[in-house]
Motif scaffolding. Structure first.
Motif, PDB file in Angstrom:
ATOM      1  N   ALA A 283      57.856  14.330  -7.845  1.00 38.53           N
ATOM      2  CA  ALA A 283      58.672  13.213  -8.308  1.00 38.53           C
ATOM      3  C   ALA A 283      57.764  12.029  -8.575  1.00 38.53           C
ATOM      4  O   ALA A 283      56.628  11.960  -8.075  1.00 38.53           O
ATOM      5  N   PHE A 284      58.265  11.069  -9.354  1.00 38.39           N
ATOM      6  CA  PHE A 284      57.484   9.891  -9.700  1.00 38.39           C
ATOM      7  C   PHE A 284      58.306   8.635  -9.463  1.00 38.39           C
ATOM      8  O   PHE A 284      59.529   8.625  -9.613  1.00 38.39           O
ATOM      9  N   HIS A 285      57.591   7.561  -9.102  1.00 39.67           N
ATOM     10  CA  HIS A 285      58.210   6.240  -9.009  1.00 39.67           C
ATOM     11  C   HIS A 285      57.114   5.197  -9.154  1.00 39.67           C
ATOM     12  O   HIS A 285      56.095   5.256  -8.451  1.00 39.67           O
ATOM     13  N   ASN A 286      57.369   4.254 -10.068  1.00 29.27           N
ATOM     14  CA  ASN A 286      56.374   3.230 -10.366  1.00 29.27           C
ATOM     15  C   ASN A 286      55.029   3.884 -10.651  1.00 29.27           C
ATOM     16  O   ASN A 286      54.928   4.702 -11.552  1.00 29.27           O
ATOM     17  N   HIS A 287      54.025   3.589  -9.867  1.00 30.30           N
ATOM     18  CA  HIS A 287      52.679   4.095 -10.174  1.00 30.30           C
ATOM     19  C   HIS A 287      52.254   5.228  -9.256  1.00 30.30           C
ATOM     20  O   HIS A 287      51.062   5.508  -9.126  1.00 30.30           O
ATOM     21  N   HIS A 288      53.231   5.896  -8.633  1.00 32.64           N
ATOM     22  CA  HIS A 288      52.883   6.926  -7.664  1.00 32.64           C
ATOM     23  C   HIS A 288      53.573   8.258  -7.966  1.00 32.64           C
ATOM     24  O   HIS A 288      54.673   8.290  -8.520  1.00 32.64           O
ATOM     25  N   ALA A 289      52.904   9.324  -7.570  1.00 29.85           N
ATOM     26  CA  ALA A 289      53.481  10.667  -7.612  1.00 29.85           C
ATOM     27  C   ALA A 289      53.749  11.120  -6.180  1.00 29.85           C
ATOM     28  O   ALA A 289      52.940  10.862  -5.269  1.00 29.85           O
TER      29      ALA A 289
END
Length: 377
Positions: A283-289
């Motif tokens: 999953a992804f959110h903002n600048h992170h995996a």
């Protein structure tokens, strides 16, 4: 990551008051998976708060849906609910979909904005619909722009929608699969949605014979474009969890323990980071995996390049979650399980959620947790 580097900052553990374990309804079989220890990187609760998110992930091995948030004391809070063979997972602040051994479960948040349950939980996800499919080995789930569910039916090598009258309705299969039959031939496992439509899938091989994928785990994996049926990449090692994010098609090359993306010109896999475990769930959110790791399972995940990478990096295989930078793959935070749990499956990020809870369908709590929809009468 070496086996020592994960703990250099001093791991924390979930405080007993912030660890919510379900109460099994009686009579019931023993649903406890055994002793489990949980540790996590310092600052993980602050990271969730700064990004205004909670995390959900599954373990079919223990039959659990886990929700990670932060409590009123701003310490990490973990909630778990029992769902048999919990696997594919997607959701947001209002709704969660979960694939289990025989059903697709739709959970609805029953709290209004500003409401809390027990002065602790800002979201209570209650199972409101359980669509029975039978044991079709549901892997990943997507929600289409028309609101319909689409899921990976691994046992029958196809993408499906739920049916009102039958176990499932096939809507697509790879061209090399000759028929819809209950034989896990190619191990179709991953699904990427784009603009509300199923767009990319992952499979372990091109096999068209029962369990044939097991003979080609090391380099038979492929990514397929659902709309065109074109094979976009081959030679992968047990790929999982394709995701289209920020203009790139990301995936987990699980047999090598790597997260990366596909080069659109060359069709090759570009690795970003190596993880000490067998990877499923992205999953992804903002600048992170956000990636879930499992310990290699005897007889299925062993004998892959991952084994050599673990030896080369002097790493012990993990079961847990790692959160990494999309820019360079550096680990920002992590959560690790030790003990009876050795495998996780899927993960989702829940934006705008602080401390969620869900009531398992066989829990004592769900019997008397009643809510009434407002009406004009």
């Amino acid at each position: 990551m070496s086996k020592d580097s994960a703990r250099t900052d001093g791991p924390e553990t979930v405080a007993p008051e912030n660890r919510n374990v379900p109460t099994a309804a009686a009579p019931a079989e023993n649903l406890e998976p055994g002793s489990i220890d949980i540790s996590f990187s310092p600052g993980l609760a602050e990271f969730l708060a700064a990004n205004d998110i909670a995390i959900g992930f599954t373990s079919y091995q223990t039959g659990r849906l886990y929700l990670i948030g932060r409590g009123p004391d701003q310490k990490l809070a973990l909630h778990e609910a029992v769902y048999p063979q919990a696997m594919g997972l997607t959701g947001d602040a209002n709704r969660i979909y979960l694939g289990t051994l025989t059903q697709i479960v739709r959970m609805e948040n029953v709290l209004d904005p500003g409401q809390t349950a027990n002065q602790v939980h800002d979201k209570v996800f209650v199972p409101r619909n359980m669509q029975t499919t039978g044991n079709v080995d549901i892997h990943e789930i997507g929600i289409q722009d028309n609101g319909k569910i689409v899921f990976v039916n691994t046992r029958h090598n196809c993408l499906c929608e739920p049916s009102l009258t039958h176990s499932f309705k096939p809507i697509w299969k790879p061209e090399f699969i000759s028929e819809i039959v209950a034989e896990d031939r190619c191990h179709l496992n991953g699904l990427a949605m784009v603009s509300g439509k199923p767009k990319y899938v992952s499979a372990v091989s091109r096999s068209n014979v029962d369990k044939g994928w097991r003979d080609d785990r090391d380099a038979g994996g492929l990514i397929i474009d659902v709309e065109s049926n074109a094979v976009l990449a081959e030679g992968l090692s047990m790929p999982h969890s394709p995701r289209f994010h920020n203009g790139r098609l990301w995936l987990l090359n699980s047999g090598t323990g790597e997260l990366g993306w596909l080069d659109p010109d060359q069709g090759g896999f570009v690795p970003l980071a190596f993880f000490p475990g067998f990877l499923r769930g992205l999953a992804f959110h903002n600048h992170h995996a956000f990636v879930t790791l499992s310990k290699p399972r005897h007889g299925h995940f062993e004998g892959l390049a991952l084994d050599d990478r673990l030896k080369e990096t002097d790493s012990d295989a993990w079961c847990g979650v790692q959160i990494v930078s999309q820019e360079d793959g550096a680990v920002a935070h992590w959560l690790r399980f030790e003990g009876a749990i050795t495998e996780l499956f899927d993960i989702c990020v829940l934006p705008g959620v602080e401390n969620p809870i869900t009531l398992g369908p066989n829990s004592v709590e769900i019997r008397d947790f009643l809510t009434i929809e407002p009406t004009a009468i």
